[in-house]
Design an enzyme around this catalytic site. Structure first.
Site, PDB file in Angstrom:
ATOM      1  CE  LYS A  33      43.076  41.294  28.043  1.00 52.00           C
ATOM      2  NZ  LYS A  33      42.143  40.759  28.936  1.00 52.00           N
ATOM      3  CG  PHE A  38      51.861  44.265  47.830  1.00 52.56           C
ATOM      4  CD1 PHE A  38      50.706  44.464  48.570  1.00 52.56           C
ATOM      5  CD2 PHE A  38      52.651  45.362  47.521  1.00 52.56           C
ATOM      6  CE1 PHE A  38      50.340  45.738  48.987  1.00 52.56           C
ATOM      7  CE2 PHE A  38      52.295  46.640  47.934  1.00 52.56           C
ATOM      8  CZ  PHE A  38      51.138  46.826  48.662  1.00 52.56           C
ATOM      9  CG  ASN A  94      36.442  39.826  32.889  1.00 60.11           C
ATOM     10  OD1 ASN A  94      37.263  39.401  32.069  1.00 60.11           O
ATOM     11  ND2 ASN A  94      36.725  40.771  33.741  1.00 60.11           N
ATOM     12  CD  GLU A 102      37.348  44.119  33.366  1.00 58.77           C
ATOM     13  OE1 GLU A 102      37.305  43.617  34.493  1.00 58.77           O
ATOM     14  OE2 GLU A 102      38.396  44.155  32.674  1.00 58.77           O
ATOM     15  CD  GLU A 162      39.234  41.613  30.502  1.00 54.40           C
ATOM     16  OE1 GLU A 162      39.497  40.561  29.870  1.00 54.40           O
ATOM     17  OE2 GLU A 162      39.553  41.779  31.676  1.00 54.40           O
ATOM     18  CD  GLU A 188      43.940  48.599  24.282  1.00 56.29           C
ATOM     19  OE1 GLU A 188      43.163  48.069  23.447  1.00 56.29           O
ATOM     20  OE2 GLU A 188      43.677  48.631  25.484  1.00 56.29           O
TER      21      GLU A 188
HETATM   22  P1  ADP Z   1      37.767  40.337  38.415  1.00 59.88           P
HETATM   23  O1  ADP Z   1      37.491  41.541  37.613  1.00 59.88           O
HETATM   24  O2  ADP Z   1      36.669  39.374  38.561  1.00 59.88           O
HETATM   25  O3  ADP Z   1      38.450  40.642  39.667  1.00 59.88           O
HETATM   26  P2  ADP Z   1      40.270  39.336  37.760  1.00 59.88           P
HETATM   27  O4  ADP Z   1      40.935  39.661  36.479  1.00 59.88           O
HETATM   28  O5  ADP Z   1      40.786  39.966  38.995  1.00 59.88           O
HETATM   29  O6  ADP Z   1      38.781  39.664  37.490  1.00 59.88           O
HETATM   30  O7  ADP Z   1      40.242  37.783  37.911  1.00 59.88           O
HETATM   31  C1  ADP Z   1      39.463  37.101  38.853  1.00 59.88           C
HETATM   32  C2  ADP Z   1      40.127  35.825  39.218  1.00 59.88           C
HETATM   33  O8  ADP Z   1      40.397  35.049  38.073  1.00 59.88           O
HETATM   34  C3  ADP Z   1      41.433  36.054  39.888  1.00 59.88           C
HETATM   35  O9  ADP Z   1      41.602  35.052  40.830  1.00 59.88           O
HETATM   36  C4  ADP Z   1      42.413  35.961  38.729  1.00 59.88           C
HETATM   37  O10 ADP Z   1      43.676  35.588  39.219  1.00 59.88           O
HETATM   38  C5  ADP Z   1      41.780  34.900  37.899  1.00 59.88           C
HETATM   39  N1  ADP Z   1      42.044  35.034  36.447  1.00 59.88           N
HETATM   40  C6  ADP Z   1      41.299  35.691  35.551  1.00 59.88           C
HETATM   41  N2  ADP Z   1      41.744  35.508  34.305  1.00 59.88           N
HETATM   42  C7  ADP Z   1      42.820  34.720  34.395  1.00 59.88           C
HETATM   43  C8  ADP Z   1      43.716  34.153  33.449  1.00 59.88           C
HETATM   44  N3  ADP Z   1      43.591  34.333  32.139  1.00 59.88           N
HETATM   45  N4  ADP Z   1      44.724  33.411  33.913  1.00 59.88           N
HETATM   46  C9  ADP Z   1      44.849  33.193  35.238  1.00 59.88           C
HETATM   47  N5  ADP Z   1      44.023  33.665  36.164  1.00 59.88           N
HETATM   48  C10 ADP Z   1      43.012  34.420  35.772  1.00 59.88           C
HETATM   49  P1  ADP Z   2      42.876  41.704  32.320  1.00 56.85           P
HETATM   50  O1  ADP Z   2      42.265  40.697  31.421  1.00 56.85           O
HETATM   51  O2  ADP Z   2      44.192  41.305  32.826  1.00 56.85           O
HETATM   52  O3  ADP Z   2      41.910  42.129  33.386  1.00 56.85           O
HETATM   53  P2  ADP Z   2      42.336  44.269  31.054  1.00 56.85           P
HETATM   54  O4  ADP Z   2      42.343  44.502  29.598  1.00 56.85           O
HETATM   55  O5  ADP Z   2      41.018  44.207  31.716  1.00 56.85           O
HETATM   56  O6  ADP Z   2      43.163  42.964  31.369  1.00 56.85           O
HETATM   57  O7  ADP Z   2      43.214  45.401  31.721  1.00 56.85           O
HETATM   58  C1  ADP Z   2      43.571  45.341  33.075  1.00 56.85           C
HETATM   59  C2  ADP Z   2      43.974  46.725  33.553  1.00 56.85           C
HETATM   60  O8  ADP Z   2      45.068  47.245  32.774  1.00 56.85           O
HETATM   61  C3  ADP Z   2      42.908  47.780  33.419  1.00 56.85           C
HETATM   62  O9  ADP Z   2      42.003  47.756  34.492  1.00 56.85           O
HETATM   63  C4  ADP Z   2      43.734  49.036  33.378  1.00 56.85           C
HETATM   64  O10 ADP Z   2      44.168  49.394  34.667  1.00 56.85           O
HETATM   65  C5  ADP Z   2      44.930  48.629  32.581  1.00 56.85           C
HETATM   66  N1  ADP Z   2      44.762  48.931  31.149  1.00 56.85           N
HETATM   67  C6  ADP Z   2      44.361  48.093  30.186  1.00 56.85           C
HETATM   68  N2  ADP Z   2      44.347  48.686  28.973  1.00 56.85           N
HETATM   69  C7  ADP Z   2      44.739  49.967  29.168  1.00 56.85           C
HETATM   70  C8  ADP Z   2      44.947  51.099  28.310  1.00 56.85           C
HETATM   71  N3  ADP Z   2      44.744  51.026  27.000  1.00 56.85           N
HETATM   72  N4  ADP Z   2      45.364  52.260  28.874  1.00 56.85           N
HETATM   73  C9  ADP Z   2      45.593  52.344  30.193  1.00 56.85           C
HETATM   74  N5  ADP Z   2      45.427  51.310  31.059  1.00 56.85           N
HETATM   75  C10 ADP Z   2      45.009  50.130  30.563  1.00 56.85           C
HETATM   76 MG    MG Z   3      40.075  42.990  33.142  1.00 52.48          MG
END
Ligand code: ADP
Ligand code: ADP
Ligand code: MG
Length: 674
Positions: free
Chosen positions: A116, A348, A290, A275, A288, A200
């Site tokens: 990230k 959950f 993906n 995203e 980020e 951040e």
């Molecule tokens: P999406 O935006 O595709 O839904 P998610 O963050 O929900 O992305 O991740 C999709 C799948 O990948 C989920 O099953 C999540 O648990 C898994 N996943 C993504 N990144 C990681 C990570 N760094 N470690 C473990 N599981 C991850």
């Molecule tokens: P991941 O890799 O786990 O998906 P992300 O960076 O995509 O991590 O963030 C996952 C979620 O966390 C976002 O969809 C949002 O809901 C929340 N989030 C992340 N960064 C921020 C921020 N700076 N302010 C508010 N919410 C955030």
């Molecule tokens: Mg994300």
């Protein structure tokens, strides 16, 4: 084009990839663990190879075992799906070194964007707006405190290697920072083997809006509109939709342009998702990227008419994109709900066991046009086990506009019948029944604000809709009148009519303990239910062996799920469930006279809902707790899960300690009083 593709995944996404590959005439190879011998993806593939025992590290994450399966089957390409090895640059490199094509982006892009901090730096260089903050690893809590003061509270701490909603912590004020820094660093270290954390600005009441990009190896890159994924629970997506009700064409073009700029800066090809977090003033900031197919890709496919898996495969085979940005149009609306085997009433927690009943909504229910899509990975009779993600299916509702998609989602959830494991269908039903959701007034705080940390459809604090009371009356009438009209056949096939019985007309529908007096009568083919001077005519061909009640009330179509119980029955619809007991008016009076015994039905013990590891105990002996309070954290399925008190009371005993391994149903705590 490839002759064969190996799918290094399981569940719905393996099935999804197999479907597109097959349509392209490509032979498919599934891999499976010992726990997945009878899994759907194994059935669907042309070939299947056992790659190891149930734990993912020994099977779906076992690169050597997957390489051996490739060798054995001669697969030319590998699609990784999402999760598992999908964002593993070393895996992509290993494939390349053995001359096998990875159906995904180039490994340097995976590596950079998977971090990230590096991704954020690259985005800034490419001129993409990023969340104000500090995009470098933070050395210690003191430095974090200094930076947070500069940025201004509230802030967000994030693990650079994080993903899947893990390794993220909100910090509302300075006093919380030190503990949050420690927790975030150790969670990052434990989950990702990389403790680097950055900081951040926390965007308040934000929306999560992401852009689907698609790029080929010839320098072409397009964006396929946006998806809004603001309905999240603990930073994990629950419902997603395309397009976003918050985005207009001008904003779409700007965000899409930013996403493509980043893809180009990363020398990206294949499908990917950029995203963004969006504030109330429509400012968007990069979160980020993906570097894989996303769980929620179907909503984009439905509104753009693109098969993203097919596109990924074509790009991997070296083909040029057959369309340009101007060819991309967005038509209609699609909403996806993630159906999980989990127990909303227990915070959950994943629900493990056999899916005894799995009945999808009747796809033709809405006429001949395409209105729902179900991407599923389990069959009736399959087992949800603790080794993998407990997703059952993704339900996608499609409409000409948002309201039509919402309406179809509501109807499909009411009809989707799964038993044997607990699931989140009623919770999803409650979300889509919400007026703010229907109006598009959503943010990432939606679920937390409206539902808290648990949901029980029988505890929703409202009266059942009048139609549901009428249906309860009609169901009762059918149950008793069927009995009264029983006919018997004698040995020589003579029909012996049952003795006519006069049925009582006055009843009280007890719904979750609330009384609703009704008068019941036969009305032609239907049942007439009179209540408060109103008459409801319920028509249906329902019989007590059916678990879906479909029919009409005063001509309006209705649908509810029916579960027969030992005393009464349960009706579920629209995110609300009523435990129904039909009693005589006299009995209803007697029930009303019994003093309220409060939560006496709730459990006296807190038991472990699944095997796991105790992370923390948040109460001590003698402490008073209220129903809904979090009492401990248990780690299971690589997730930290809160255990919630089901009743008010005092903790009398605690039989476990942090660090203990616990078994399913092990008594962890005992209450007294109440
Ligand atoms: P999406 O935006 O595709 O839904 P998610 O963050 O929900 O992305 O991740 C999709 C799948 O990948 C989920 O099953 C999540 O648990 C898994 N996943 C993504 N990144 C990681 C990570 N760094 N470690 C473990 N599981 C991850
Ligand atoms: P991941 O890799 O786990 O998906 P992300 O960076 O995509 O991590 O963030 C996952 C979620 O966390 C976002 O969809 C949002 O809901 C929340 N989030 C992340 N960064 C921020 C921020 N700076 N302010 C508010 N919410 C955030
Ligand atoms: Mg994300």
């Amino acid at each position: 084009m490839f002759e064969s593709i190996l799918i290094a995944n399981r569940g719905e996404i393996a099935c999804r990839v197999i479907r597109s590959s097959r349509a392209m005439g490509i032979r498919t190879v599934a891999v499976y663990s010992e726990a997945d011998r009878d899994a759907l993806h194994v059935d669907m593939a042309s070939d299947a190879v056992l790659i190891g025992p149930p734990p993912a590290l020994q099977s779906y994450l076992n690169i050597d075992a997957i390489m051996a399966a490739i060798e054995e089957t001669g697969a030319e390409a590998v699609h990784p799906g999402y999760g598992f090895l999908s964002e593993n640059a070393a895996f992509a490199e290993r494939l390349a070194s053995e001359g096998v094509t990875f159906v995904g982006p180039p490994s340097p892009a995976i590596r950079t964007l998977g971090d990230k901090i590096q991704a954020k730096q690259l985005a800034a260089t490419a001129g993409v707006p990023t969340v104000p903050g500090y995009a470098d690893p933070i050395a210690d809590a003191a430095e974090a405190a200094r930076l947070a003061r500069d940025i201004g509270y509230p802030v967000m701490l994030k693990a650079s290697a994080g993903g899947g909603g893990k390794g993220i912590r909100k910090v509302m004020e300075a006093s919380e920072l030190e503990e949050a820094f420690r927790a975030c660093t150790s969670e990052a270290e434990a989950s990702f083997g990389d403790g680097r954390v950055f900081l951040e600005k926390l965007i308040l009441k934000p929306r999560h809006i992401e852009i689907q990009v698609l790029a080929d190896t010839h320098g072409n890159a397009v964006y396929l509109g946006e998806r809004e994924c603001s309905i999240q629970r603990r930073h994990q997506k629950v419902l997603e939709e395309a397009p976003s009700p918050f985005v207009d064409p001008e904003m779409r073009a700007r965000m899409g342009g930013s996403a493509v700029d980043l893809a180009r800066a990363a020398n990206y090809f294949s499908a990917g998702t950029v995203e963004f977090i969006v504030d109330a003033d429509r400012n968007y900031y990069f979160l980020e990227m993906n570097t894989r197919l996303q769980v929620e890709h179907p909503v984009t496919e439905e509104v753009t008419g693109t098969d993203l898996v097919e596109q990924m495969i074509r790009v991997a085979a070296g083909e040029e994109l057959s369309f340009g940005q101007d060819d991309v149009t967005i038509e209609g609306w699609a909403i996806e709900a993630r159906l999980y085997a989990e127990d909303p009433a227990r915070g959950f927690l994943p629900s493990i066991g056999r899916v005894a009943r799995y009945r999808e909504p009747v796809s033709g229910a809405f006429g001949t046009s395409k209105t729902i899509r179900i991407d599923h990975g389990v069959n009736e009779g399959d087992t949800i086990n603790r080794h993998y993600d407990p997703m059952l299916a993704k339900l996608i509702a499609i409409g000409d506009d948002r309201m039509q998609a919402v309406t179809r989602m509501r109807a499909a959830l009411d009809e989707f019948y799964v038993r044997g494991v607990n699931h989140n269908m009623a919770f999803l039903g409650a979300v889509v029944a919400d007026e703010d959701f229907a109006a598009g007034n959503i943010s990432t705080d939606f679920i937390g604000d409206k539902f808290g940390s648990r949901f029980d459809p029988t505890e929703v604090d409202r009266d059942p809709e009048p139609w549901l009371v009428a249906v309860a009356g009609a169901i009762h009438w059918r149950r008793i009148s069927r009995g009264s009209r029983l006919v018997t056949r004698s040995m020589d096939d003579q029909v012996i009519p049952g003795r006519p019985v006069t049925l009582a007309a006055d009843w009280v529908v007890m719904a979750n303990g609330r009384p609703f007096p009704v008068e019941l009568a036969e009305a032609g083919d239907g049942v007439e239910v009179r209540r408060n001077g109103q008459t409801y005519v319920v028509s249906s061909d329902w019989t007590p062996s059916r678990y879906i009640f479909k029919g009409t009330v005063n001509g309006e179509p209705v649908c509810a799920q029916y579960d027969s119980g030992s005393v009464g029955f349960r009706l579920t619809a629209g995110g609300y469930a009523a435990e129904i007991q039909m009693v005589s008016p006299r009995a209803a009076e007697m029930i009303a006279d019994i003093p309220d015994r409060g939560a006496s039905g709730a459990a006296r013990n807190i038991v472990s809902p699944m095997p796991g590891l105790m992370v923390s105990i948040d109460v001590e002996v003698g402490q008073e707790v209220k129903a809904g309070d979090a009492v401990a954290v248990i780690e299971a399925m690589k997730m930290e899960n809160q255990l919630i008190a089901e009743r008010d009371g005092t903790i009398a005993e605690i039989n476990c300690a942090p660090g203990d391994s616990v078994e399913v149903n092990q008594v962890l705590m005992v209450f007294e009083g109440g």
